[in-house]
Design an enzyme around this catalytic site. Structure first.
Site, PDB file in Angstrom:
ATOM      1  N   ARG A  78       0.687  -1.170  -0.036  1.00 59.12           N
ATOM      2  CA  ARG A  78      -0.140   0.077   0.135  1.00 59.12           C
ATOM      3  C   ARG A  78       0.683   1.335  -0.050  1.00 59.12           C
ATOM      4  NH1 ARG A  78      -2.619   3.083   4.854  1.00 59.12           N
ATOM      5  NH2 ARG A  78      -3.736   4.629   3.707  1.00 59.12           N
ATOM      6  N   HIS A 122      -2.779  10.732   0.909  1.00 52.08           N
ATOM      7  CA  HIS A 122      -2.312  10.487   2.307  1.00 52.08           C
ATOM      8  C   HIS A 122      -1.325  12.016   2.754  1.00 52.08           C
ATOM      9  CE1 HIS A 122      -0.631   7.049   4.963  1.00 52.08           C
ATOM     10  NE2 HIS A 122      -0.381   8.129   5.509  1.00 52.08           N
ATOM     11  N   GLU A 167      -7.328   8.627   6.521  1.00 50.49           N
ATOM     12  CA  GLU A 167      -7.570   9.454   7.782  1.00 50.49           C
ATOM     13  C   GLU A 167      -7.994  10.858   7.657  1.00 50.49           C
ATOM     14  OE1 GLU A 167      -4.119   8.909  10.446  1.00 50.49           O
ATOM     15  OE2 GLU A 167      -4.504   6.762  10.567  1.00 50.49           O
ATOM     16  N   ASN A 299      -7.196   1.874  10.043  1.00 46.86           N
ATOM     17  CA  ASN A 299      -5.646   2.171  10.895  1.00 46.86           C
ATOM     18  C   ASN A 299      -5.928   2.072  12.449  1.00 46.86           C
ATOM     19  OD1 ASN A 299      -4.879   2.371   8.203  1.00 46.86           O
ATOM     20  ND2 ASN A 299      -4.337   4.799   8.347  1.00 46.86           N
ATOM     21  N   TYR A 301      -3.769   1.899  16.022  1.00 44.89           N
ATOM     22  CA  TYR A 301      -2.480   2.005  16.652  1.00 44.89           C
ATOM     23  C   TYR A 301      -2.713   1.597  18.265  1.00 44.89           C
ATOM     24  CZ  TYR A 301      -0.241   3.199  12.572  1.00 44.89           C
ATOM     25  OH  TYR A 301       0.239   3.489  11.154  1.00 44.89           O
ATOM     26  N   GLU A 360      -3.314   0.017   8.062  1.00 48.67           N
ATOM     27  CA  GLU A 360      -1.953   0.228   8.913  1.00 48.67           C
ATOM     28  C   GLU A 360      -2.107  -0.345  10.367  1.00 48.67           C
ATOM     29  OE1 GLU A 360      -0.940   4.422   9.199  1.00 48.67           O
ATOM     30  OE2 GLU A 360      -1.422   4.766   7.264  1.00 48.67           O
TER      31      GLU A 360
HETATM   32  C1  FCB Z   1      -0.925   7.249  10.681  1.00 52.86           C
HETATM   33  C2  FCB Z   1      -0.574   7.744   9.607  1.00 52.86           C
HETATM   34  C3  FCB Z   1       0.881   7.049   8.987  1.00 52.86           C
HETATM   35  C4  FCB Z   1       1.695   7.047  10.153  1.00 52.86           C
HETATM   36  C5  FCB Z   1       1.158   6.394  11.182  1.00 52.86           C
HETATM   37  C6  FCB Z   1       2.115   6.385  12.324  1.00 52.86           C
HETATM   38  O1  FCB Z   1      -1.829   8.054  11.468  1.00 52.86           O
HETATM   39  O2  FCB Z   1      -1.428   7.506   8.700  1.00 52.86           O
HETATM   40  O3  FCB Z   1       1.133   7.858   8.063  1.00 52.86           O
HETATM   41  O4  FCB Z   1       2.437   8.237  10.333  1.00 52.86           O
HETATM   42  O5  FCB Z   1       0.045   7.065  11.692  1.00 52.86           O
END
Ligand code: FCB
Length: 453
Positions: A78, A122, A167, A299, A301, A360
């Site tokens: 991607r 992006h 995002e 995405n 985290y 992500e």
């Molecule tokens: C996300 C972004 C990506 C990267 C990660 C850590 O928000 O999409 O580009 O920076 O965080």
């Protein structure tokens, strides 16, 4: 390890990057300036004064990077297109050299048997469009459709998986409300307008992609950390409603045909930030935004705790778990795999997307190469393993998971944090541009090979 995790046969294993974070060559071959060029060149905006001027030099080293992907066994990659490489002024004159770059990249990927997943936006908006008002202006969404048309005519015969926006919540709220990201504006009313025009750009471009790319699948990528209230007090719960409403539902509800969430509309009205109300939402806009998609990109985290009385009710990082490297990555983001399962389940049970990709997921640890030329990043392996296990649990719960993309293929420019944060499964030496697959890349290679672990 007791349990075995085997994934569905057609499950896609990939890794992700984004144009501004890796390409460099910011003013080469006719590329126009982007808002991230301007922002990173402005003193004080990015830690350590880092810029994406050179980054991973991927614009010149892309062949080497495809070899790297092949070595890891990636089935998909991607990446995003830099809009100002294609249309240096955002609309109008096309830069053929920019098109050629991505066309060769796509050919190279296909020759290596790696499926290209292309993100159109992006975050690197052409600066010219920002000078004309940027995303708060409807004309930017119109320009995005022109750009989508140009790029999908050029690549649509070979690229079959398209992501319109990455995002949009970050583009709107970090770009125009908090100003932490380019273009660094602090103006909530403009940010709200920006959010609408981003969504409109998405909705309008879906039919364009379908027209120019036969049998393509189209989706959007939303950011969705798992937000929880710090306590059960009515006020904390309301702060959660607001935080989650603004960051998640404000985007997912309209995309899935529900319009803007009425509680957040009421919040904005109460704050009196829109003197003319939602006059920028025109007839037909919400239908366009709700154009059916083929997949949702997620995405994920970390977990965020929301507590009242914190500025903007933004999620805070209260230390719920012990502050060890296992639990906390170097971004100060918690390693909380259950949150990924919760996010995937919530999206599915709320909106029934046809399929979901994790577009992500990854962790920042700066573990350097040791003397033997390997990078022993065991904390990242632990992060990836536990999160991939969470994806497996989502599948068991009936969520139609179609693939997983590790963030990131390689260390890169981490936006306002610069190069200090390293998310790659491949180490990058920014002086020599040497790439060294970390132990996590070796581990991931095994996962791909076995379709699980
Ligand atoms: C996300 C972004 C990506 C990267 C990660 C850590 O928000 O999409 O580009 O920076 O965080």
């Amino acid at each position: 390890m007791a349990k075995k995790f085997t994934f569905p046969e057609n499950f896609v294993w990939g890794a992700a990057t984004a144009s501004y974070q890796i390409e460099g060559s910011w003013e080469k071959h006719g590329k126009g300036e982007s808002i991230w060029d301007r922002f990173s060149h402005t003193p004080g905006k990015v830690d350590n004064g880092d810029t994406g001027d050179i980054a991973n030099d991927h614009y010149r080293l892309w062949k080497k990077d495809i070899r790297l992907m092949k070595q890891i066994g990636l089935q998909a990659y991607r990446f995003s297109i830099a809009w100002p490489r294609i249309l240096p002024k955002g609309r109008g004159k096309i830069n053929q050299k920019g098109l050629d770059f991505y066309s060769k990249l796509v050919d190279g990927l296909l020759a290596a048997n790696i499926k290209p997943f292309v993100t159109l936006y992006h975050w690197d908006l052409p600066q010219t469009l920002e000078d004309e008002g940027g995303w708060p202006e409807r004309a930017t969404a119109e320009a995005f459709v022109e750009y989508t048309d140009v790029i999908s005519r050029a690549l649509g015969d070979r690229v079959k998986d398209w992501i319109t926006l990455n995002e949009p919540a970050c583009s709107a709220w970090l770009g125009y409300d908090s100003g932490e990201h380019a273009p660094g504006v602090r103006d909530l009313p403009r940010a709200i307008r920006a959010s609408h025009h981003l969504l409109l750009a998405h909705g309008w471009s879906v039919p364009v992609l379908r027209r120019n790319s036969q049998n393509a699948e189209v989706g959007i990528t939303l950011n969705s950390n798992w937000l929880v209230a710090a306590s059960n007090s009515a006020m904390d719960l309301d702060a959660l409603r607001q935080g989650e409403g603004k960051w998640v539902r404000w985007f997912s509800d309209p995309v899935y045909g529900r319009g803007y969430p009425s509680d957040i509309v009421a919040d904005f009205e109460k704050q009196n930030v829109l003197p003319n109300g939602f006059d920028f939402v025109q007839e037909g806009d919400l239908q366009a935004i709700a154009t059916p998609m083929d997949f949702l990109g997620v995405n994920y985290y970390n977990r965020g705790l929301v507590r009242v009385n914190h500025p903007n009710n933004e999620p805070q990082r209260l230390f719920l778990s012990a502050k060890t490297p296992e639990n906390w990555t170097e971004m100060d983001w918690e390693n909380y795999p259950d949150g990924l399962l919760s996010v995937l389940a919530r999206y599915y049970f709320d909106y029934q997307p046809l399929k979901i990709y994790v577009t992500e997921n990854g962790a920042s640890y700066s573990t350097p190469p040791n003397g033997n030329g390997s990078v022993p990043d065991e904390h990242r392996i632990q992060y990836l393993r536990t999160h991939i296990a969470a994806v497996h649990r989502a599948i068991e719960a009936g969520v139609p998971m179609a693939g997983y993309f590790a963030w990131s293929l390689m260390d890169n420019f981490e936006w306002a944090k610069g190069y200090a944060q390293r998310f790659g499964i491949v180490w990058v030496d920014y002086k020599t541009q040497e790439r060294i697959p970390k132990d996590s890349a070796k581990w991931y290679k095994g996962v791909i090979k076995k379709n699980g672990f």
